[in-house]
Design an enzyme around this catalytic site. Structure first.
Site: not given
Ligand code: NDP
Length: 242
Positions: A10, A59, A140, A153, A186
């Protein structure tokens, strides 16, 4: 019709991937969690790129939601399969380990790492049966280098990198490739609270990247042109990690 699913399609990098993949002729399944307005905007841009698509709300961290959504798509499209999967949905909830709360750990691991697992496991079977598939995982710099304040993360993204390398070896014989793209900074909603002016001083190309610059690499790996690349992690980070 050839089908591609982009999780987290999205907004941000996911939206750019949807648009680029659409321009190569794929029907785009645009997954999102809650922001329907943004997902509809992506769909509009997919159409402007000359292809078609549909929204697919679930989800990724919720196993039954993933399986229900993908199962019902497969039921309605019994002769088709999703040949390209882009595992892009992700969140960050930063804190130093010493202050990190259970919820911050759980949410980030579940969305980034469990989400990869549930979606990939479900779609892999058809790719193997059809002897063709492309899986691209958006990871990442944080998963390669480790970034302080992001142990949740970094752990999730490093986990996906390990899984990318392992799965590539499991499924290579069936012409299914599995690769990862590791963006640096980004410009998206995810990074809007960061101080670009300060951070860009450490980036050799002296700026944050654009979502479209990540989408180019993702779409190359998702194409037939990347037929002899698997188990790789390609950085798109302006030279930051060297
Ligand atoms: P954004 O925050 O701009 O967009 C996140 C997207 O993921 C949205 O589409 C969101 O849906 C979706 N999403 C979040 N949680 C879920 C969930 N549980 N289930 C389904 N969809 C979900 O992020 P970016 O575009 O910046 O990031 C995309 C990917 O790139 C992530 O994996 C991120 O970790 C990675 N990345 C980003 C970097 C950056 O600098 N921006 C750097 C390195 C990696 P909704 O709109 O419904 O909320």
């Amino acid at each position: 019709m050839k089908y591609a699913l982009v999780t987290g399609g999205s907004r941000g990098i996911g939206r750019a991937i949807c648009i680029k993949l659409a321009s190569t002729g794929y029907f785009i399944l645009i997954n999102y969690k809650s922001n329907e307005e943004a997902a509809l905007e992506t769909l509009e841009q997919v159409r402007q790129s000359g292809s078609e698509g549909q929204l697919m709300k679930f989800d990724v961290s919720n196993r039954s939601e993933v399986e229900d959504a993908l199962g019902s798509w497969q039921e309605k499209n019994p002769d088709d399969y999703i040949e390209v999967l882009i595992n892009n949905a992700g969140i960050r909830k930063d804190a130093l380990l010493i202050w990190m709360e259970n919820q911050q750990w759980d949410d980030v691991i579940r969305t980034n790492l469990d989400g990869f697992f549930y979606t990939t496991r479900y779609l892999l079977k058809e790719m193997l049966i059809h002897k063709y598939g492309r899986i691209v995982n958006v990871v990442s710099l944080s998963g390669l280098k480790g970034l302080p304040g992001q142990i949740n993360y970094s752990a999730a993204k490093a986990g996906i990198i390990g899984a990318t390398k392992a799965l590539a070896q499991e499924v290579g014989k069936k012409s299914v490739t599995v690769n990862a793209v590791a963006p640096g900074y980004i410009r998206t909603d995810m990074t809007k609270d960061l101080d670009e002016k300060e951070l860009k001083q450490h980036i050799p190309l002296n700026r944050f990247g654009r979502p479209e610059e990540v989408a180019e690499t993702v779409c190359f790996l998702a194409s037939e042109k990347a037929s002899y690349i698997t188990g790789e992690v390609i950085s798109v980070n302006g030279g930051l990690y060297t």
